[in-house]
Design a protein around this motif. Structure first.
Motif, PDB file in Angstrom:
ATOM      1  N   GLU A  80       0.814  -1.214   0.000  1.00  0.00           N
ATOM      2  CA  GLU A  80       0.000   0.000   0.000  1.00  0.00           C
ATOM      3  C   GLU A  80       0.851   1.270   0.000  1.00  0.00           C
ATOM      4  N   ILE A  81       2.028   1.224   0.618  1.00  0.00           N
ATOM      5  CA  ILE A  81       2.908   2.396   0.623  1.00  0.00           C
ATOM      6  C   ILE A  81       3.425   2.668  -0.785  1.00  0.00           C
ATOM      7  N   TYR A  82       3.833   1.608  -1.466  1.00  0.00           N
ATOM      8  CA  TYR A  82       4.321   1.787  -2.840  1.00  0.00           C
ATOM      9  C   TYR A  82       3.200   2.221  -3.774  1.00  0.00           C
ATOM     10  N   GLU A  83       1.994   1.752  -3.515  1.00  0.00           N
ATOM     11  CA  GLU A  83       0.857   2.188  -4.329  1.00  0.00           C
ATOM     12  C   GLU A  83       0.605   3.682  -4.147  1.00  0.00           C
ATOM     13  N   ALA A  84       0.741   4.169  -2.913  1.00  0.00           N
ATOM     14  CA  ALA A  84       0.561   5.598  -2.653  1.00  0.00           C
ATOM     15  C   ALA A  84       1.640   6.420  -3.347  1.00  0.00           C
ATOM     16  N   ILE A  85       2.869   5.929  -3.290  1.00  0.00           N
ATOM     17  CA  ILE A  85       3.966   6.627  -3.953  1.00  0.00           C
ATOM     18  C   ILE A  85       3.743   6.661  -5.461  1.00  0.00           C
ATOM     19  N   VAL A 261      -0.358  14.464  27.819  1.00  0.00           N
ATOM     20  CA  VAL A 261      -0.168  15.198  26.565  1.00  0.00           C
ATOM     21  C   VAL A 261       1.060  16.102  26.703  1.00  0.00           C
ATOM     22  N   PRO A 262       2.069  15.932  25.862  1.00  0.00           N
ATOM     23  CA  PRO A 262       3.232  16.822  25.923  1.00  0.00           C
ATOM     24  C   PRO A 262       2.937  18.162  25.245  1.00  0.00           C
ATOM     25  N   ASP A 263       3.890  19.059  25.323  1.00  0.00           N
ATOM     26  CA  ASP A 263       3.798  20.314  24.574  1.00  0.00           C
ATOM     27  C   ASP A 263       4.308  20.144  23.148  1.00  0.00           C
ATOM     28  N   ILE A 264       5.295  19.281  23.009  1.00  0.00           N
ATOM     29  CA  ILE A 264       5.900  18.993  21.711  1.00  0.00           C
ATOM     30  C   ILE A 264       6.184  17.497  21.658  1.00  0.00           C
ATOM     31  N   MET A 265       5.940  16.865  20.519  1.00  0.00           N
ATOM     32  CA  MET A 265       6.212  15.441  20.359  1.00  0.00           C
ATOM     33  C   MET A 265       7.052  15.222  19.109  1.00  0.00           C
ATOM     34  N   CYS A 266       8.115  14.421  19.252  1.00  0.00           N
ATOM     35  CA  CYS A 266       8.997  14.102  18.129  1.00  0.00           C
ATOM     36  C   CYS A 266       8.611  12.741  17.554  1.00  0.00           C
ATOM     37  N   LEU A 267       8.543  12.676  16.221  1.00  0.00           N
ATOM     38  CA  LEU A 267       8.108  11.474  15.513  1.00  0.00           C
ATOM     39  C   LEU A 267       9.057  11.180  14.356  1.00  0.00           C
ATOM     40  N   ALA A 268       9.113   9.921  13.950  1.00  0.00           N
ATOM     41  CA  ALA A 268       9.870   9.536  12.748  1.00  0.00           C
ATOM     42  C   ALA A 268       9.645   8.041  12.530  1.00  0.00           C
ATOM     43  N   LYS A 269      10.705   7.334  12.126  1.00  0.00           N
ATOM     44  CA  LYS A 269      10.708   5.883  11.930  1.00  0.00           C
ATOM     45  C   LYS A 269       9.488   5.389  11.163  1.00  0.00           C
ATOM     46  N   SER A 270       8.493   4.800  11.833  1.00  0.00           N
ATOM     47  CA  SER A 270       7.381   4.171  11.116  1.00  0.00           C
ATOM     48  C   SER A 270       6.429   5.158  10.468  1.00  0.00           C
ATOM     49  N   LEU A 271       6.625   6.450  10.674  1.00  0.00           N
ATOM     50  CA  LEU A 271       5.818   7.442   9.974  1.00  0.00           C
ATOM     51  C   LEU A 271       5.984   7.304   8.461  1.00  0.00           C
ATOM     52  N   GLY A 272       7.135   6.831   8.018  1.00  0.00           N
ATOM     53  CA  GLY A 272       7.387   6.648   6.592  1.00  0.00           C
ATOM     54  C   GLY A 272       6.958   5.301   6.054  1.00  0.00           C
ATOM     55  N   GLY A 273       6.250   4.524   6.839  1.00  0.00           N
ATOM     56  CA  GLY A 273       5.768   3.233   6.381  1.00  0.00           C
ATOM     57  C   GLY A 273       6.857   2.220   6.115  1.00  0.00           C
ATOM     58  N   ILE A 316       0.880   9.612   5.088  1.00  0.00           N
ATOM     59  CA  ILE A 316      -0.589   9.581   5.108  1.00  0.00           C
ATOM     60  C   ILE A 316      -1.090   8.142   5.065  1.00  0.00           C
ATOM     61  N   THR A 317      -0.479   7.359   4.203  1.00  0.00           N
ATOM     62  CA  THR A 317      -0.911   5.970   4.034  1.00  0.00           C
ATOM     63  C   THR A 317      -0.521   5.107   5.229  1.00  0.00           C
ATOM     64  N   ALA A 318       0.667   5.366   5.793  1.00  0.00           N
ATOM     65  CA  ALA A 318       1.112   4.586   6.950  1.00  0.00           C
ATOM     66  C   ALA A 318       0.156   4.755   8.131  1.00  0.00           C
ATOM     67  N   ILE A 319      -0.247   5.984   8.397  1.00  0.00           N
ATOM     68  CA  ILE A 319      -1.176   6.225   9.506  1.00  0.00           C
ATOM     69  C   ILE A 319      -2.497   5.497   9.265  1.00  0.00           C
ATOM     70  N   LYS A 320      -3.004   5.581   8.046  1.00  0.00           N
ATOM     71  CA  LYS A 320      -4.268   4.909   7.722  1.00  0.00           C
ATOM     72  C   LYS A 320      -4.148   3.397   7.917  1.00  0.00           C
ATOM     73  N   LEU A 321      -3.048   2.812   7.463  1.00  0.00           N
ATOM     74  CA  LEU A 321      -2.869   1.370   7.598  1.00  0.00           C
ATOM     75  C   LEU A 321      -2.769   0.954   9.065  1.00  0.00           C
ATOM     76  N   ILE A 322      -2.033   1.719   9.858  1.00  0.00           N
ATOM     77  CA  ILE A 322      -1.887   1.389  11.280  1.00  0.00           C
ATOM     78  C   ILE A 322      -3.241   1.398  11.973  1.00  0.00           C
ATOM     79  N   LEU A 323      -4.085   2.383  11.616  1.00  0.00           N
ATOM     80  CA  LEU A 323      -5.417   2.454  12.219  1.00  0.00           C
ATOM     81  C   LEU A 323      -6.343   1.378  11.663  1.00  0.00           C
ATOM     82  N   ASP A 324      -6.334   1.214  10.338  1.00  0.00           N
ATOM     83  CA  ASP A 324      -7.234   0.227   9.728  1.00  0.00           C
ATOM     84  C   ASP A 324      -6.940  -1.188  10.200  1.00  0.00           C
TER      85      ASP A 324
END
Length: 464
Positions: A80-85, A261-273, A316-324
């Motif tokens: 699905e990630i490659y399809e989105a790309i 809830v923090p004031d700032i949150m750092c994200l990466a890694k699996s965000l890119g699927g 965008i697709t990674a978040i959707k897949l994790i939730l779905d």
């Protein structure tokens, strides 16, 4: 172009054999890293990956229980990630003098899935860059400069992130780093209060679970105390969820275990699927406005490749897949099963000191046995192995004898980590536990394991 040499094309690279790959990396990237991998026979040539599995050039299948240090929550190469790309391949990927569709869409989605009132996102390319941006935002918004961080933490190896990474081994060669940084014990709210009480701190940055520190889970209630203290002493709270985010610990984000809830949150890694490099920080709206909410300040912190179309489409697709796929719940359920089985091994084998973690972020720590006679004969080599390489020896046994990939944690080499894709099955978990049981039963001690899998390591000490 140098005489008598030619470029390696992509097609050429696909045809390189294991020896050629190793030689190129050794000559043009990092020779000592190649030597270190070769020492434990970790320098295999992997040519295919899908889901939880990877295959080497001889056709052998391995289970990947390292999972890109938490970057492969969806597994290797999700279709699905490659399809989105593919859908966005004709869009401008990098176009600075315009407002791109995809960063705004991804930022909207992040605001929807992150806890509380986190809203404004900044996109970059890695976790370390996300930390750099978060530290800068805290400073500019607060008007203060002091940053408090934890012993044994890991936030990255770029200069700013390294300044708040709590291991001297990585810092000492690059001094002086950022000034006005203060280290406190992880999990100790009293120590944090002492550091904050003068109200001169811009931010406290902390991992909800320390990854490279050895998969250290803080005491219950610690994150809530941290939130209360930072509010009391007028400091921003930054959660580094680079490794713990996107379902890894059994919640979408690890801070949700304590509803903080923090004031700032750092994200990466699996965000890119598991395909595209992308990092981000997300902050409360009023904090971002204090820092960058004017025309003359809005471009004080930017990134050329940050927010590019391909990476954002993957996000965008990674978040959707994790939730779905409801992967946070899957991580919780399978993690409980994995921890239960590993704790049964701990009761069976004295070499295992501790088993800990949340969800599918699990560490197994080993005891430090005495070297005895072999230690004397080797001039202390066995003790050195025990301190620096025990995790590697176990990981080497898992990979070379059982075709299971894992590794030790950077700040505690006696801990091996298990961070498989969240799509892992219980049958695959059983295979790992059974392999670890076999290794512990057969080896029984550091000495047995050393003789079994690391004769070359001892040899290198004898030959010095």
């Amino acid at each position: 172009m140098k005489e008598d040499q030619k470029y390696i094309t992509c097609d050429d690279a696909l045809r390189l054999n294991r020896s050629q790959v190793r030689e190129n990396y050794k000559e043009y990237v990092n020779s000592n890293f190649v030597s270190m991998l070769s020492m434990l026979q970790f320098d295999k040539l992997f040519v295919k990956a899908k889901g939880v599995s990877v295959w080497d050039s001889d056709g052998n299948e391995y289970l990947d229980f390292l999972g890109g240090y938490g970057a492969l929550n969806l597994g290797h190469n999700p279709d699905e990630i490659y399809e989105a790309i593919e859908k966005v391949k004709d869009f401008p990927n990098i176009l600075q003098a315009a407002v791109n569709d995809f960063p705004g869409a991804l930022a909207y989605n992040l605001a929807m899935v992150t806890p509380g009132d986190l809203k404004k996102s900044f996109f970059c390319n890695s976790g370390a860059e996300a930390v750099e941006g978060a530290l800068k935002l805290a400073k500019i918004a607060s008007g203060k400069h002091k940053i408090v961080y934890c012993k044994n933490s890991f936030h990255g190896k770029s200069a700013g992130a390294l300044s708040v990474t709590g291991r001297e081994k990585y810092q000492k060669y690059f001094m002086p780093l950022l000034p006005d940084t203060v280290q406190v014990e992880y999990g100790d709210a009293n120590a944090l209060e002492d550091a904050l009480k003068d109200k001169d701190v811009a931010a406290f940055i902390v991992e909800p679970i320390q990854g490279e520190g050895g998969v250290i889970v803080p005491p219950d209630g610690y994150l809530r105390e941290v939130r209360e203290l930072t509010e009391k002493y007028d400091a921003y709270l930054i959660f580094d969820e680079v490794q713990t985010g996107f379902g890894r610990t059994g919640k979408m984000f690890a801070c949700e275990h304590e509803e903080v809830v923090p004031d700032i949150m750092c994200l990466a890694k699996s965000l890119g699927g598991g395909v595209m490099p992308i990092g981000a920080y997300i902050a409360k709206d009023e904090i971002w406005k204090k820092g960058y909410g004017t025309t003359d300040r809005c471009l004080l912190h930017t990134s050329t490749f940050g927010g590019n179309t391909l990476a954002c489409a993957a996000g965008i697709t990674a978040i959707k897949l994790i939730l779905d796929k409801n992967l946070p719940d899957a991580a919780r359920e399978k993690g409980e099963y994995f921890l239960k089985r590993l704790k049964e091994l701990k009761d069976k084998h004295k070499l295992i000191k501790d088993v800990r973690g949340k969800g599918l972020m699990i560490g197994v720590e080993f005891n430090q046995p005495e070297g005895g006679l072999l230690d004397k004969l080797s001039g202390g080599a066995v003790s050195k192995l025990s301190n620096e390489y025990l995790g590697s020896l176990v990981a080497g046994e898992l990979q070379n004898k059982h075709r299971i990939i894992t590794a030790y944690t950077l700040n505690n080499p006696n801990v091996i980590r298990f961070e498989p894709p969240l799509i892992v099955t219980k049958e695959q978990i059983d295979r790992v536990v059974d392999a670890l049981d076999e290794i512990m039963t057969r080896s029984g001690s550091l000495l047995g394991m050393t003789l079994s899998s690391a004769k070359t390591v001892l040899g290198s000490f004898f030959n010095r």
